[in-house]
Design a protein around this motif. Structure first.
Motif, short mmCIF file in Angstrom:
data_model
loop_
_atom_site.label_atom_id
_atom_site.label_comp_id
_atom_site.label_asym_id
_atom_site.label_seq_id
_atom_site.Cartn_x
_atom_site.Cartn_y
_atom_site.Cartn_z
N LYS A 17 0.78 -1.23 0.00
CA LYS A 17 0.00 0.00 0.00
C LYS A 17 0.82 1.29 0.00
N GLU A 22 -4.89 4.44 -3.95
CA GLU A 22 -6.27 3.94 -3.93
C GLU A 22 -6.85 4.11 -5.33
N SER A 24 -8.05 0.22 -3.97
CA SER A 24 -7.33 -1.04 -3.81
C SER A 24 -7.43 -1.82 -5.12
N LEU A 69 -8.83 -7.67 -0.01
CA LEU A 69 -9.09 -6.40 0.70
C LEU A 69 -8.37 -6.39 2.05
N LYS A 70 -8.36 -7.52 2.71
CA LYS A 70 -7.64 -7.63 3.98
C LYS A 70 -6.14 -7.42 3.77
N TRP A 72 -4.73 -5.73 1.35
CA TRP A 72 -4.50 -4.32 1.01
C TRP A 72 -4.47 -3.48 2.28
N LYS A 73 -5.42 -3.74 3.18
CA LYS A 73 -5.53 -2.95 4.41
C LYS A 73 -4.39 -3.21 5.38
N THR A 74 -4.02 -4.47 5.56
CA THR A 74 -2.99 -4.82 6.55
C THR A 74 -1.57 -4.77 5.99
N GLN A 75 -1.45 -4.75 4.66
CA GLN A 75 -0.16 -4.76 3.98
C GLN A 75 0.60 -6.06 4.24
#
Length: 84
Positions: A17, A22, A24, A69-70, A72-75
């Motif tokens: 990320k 953005e 994602s 998506l997880k 992308w969010k947590t890297q």
């Protein structure tokens, strides 16, 4: 760019990320063709991936959307199963 999976000659990758922007998205590479797919809409937003490869990537995205998506969010990038 870490590889997440590969199937039918298509390689799926995701940048971490901080290096990306953005929304994602993932990168699908098929030979000399590339497609950028929005993880939220499951649609190709940029690139020249052939239609058949686009449909395969969209099918794979449908199965793996929440995990992507997880990531992308947590890297935290991990391998996912290929499309069978």
């Amino acid at each position: 760019m870490p590889e997440i999976t590969r199937f039918y000659g298509i390689i799926i990758k995701m940048f971490f990320k901080p290096k990306e922007h953005e929304p994602s998205h993932i990168h699908a590479i098929y030979g000399e063709y590339i497609g950028i797919f929005d993880i939220n809409t499951l649609q190709m937003t940029d690139g020249d991936l052939p239609l058949k490869a686009q449909k395969l990537v969209e099918e794979w995205l449908t199965t793996n959307q929440m995990e992507l998506l997880k990531m992308w969010k947590t890297q935290v990038i991990k391998k996912l199963p290929p499309l069978e």
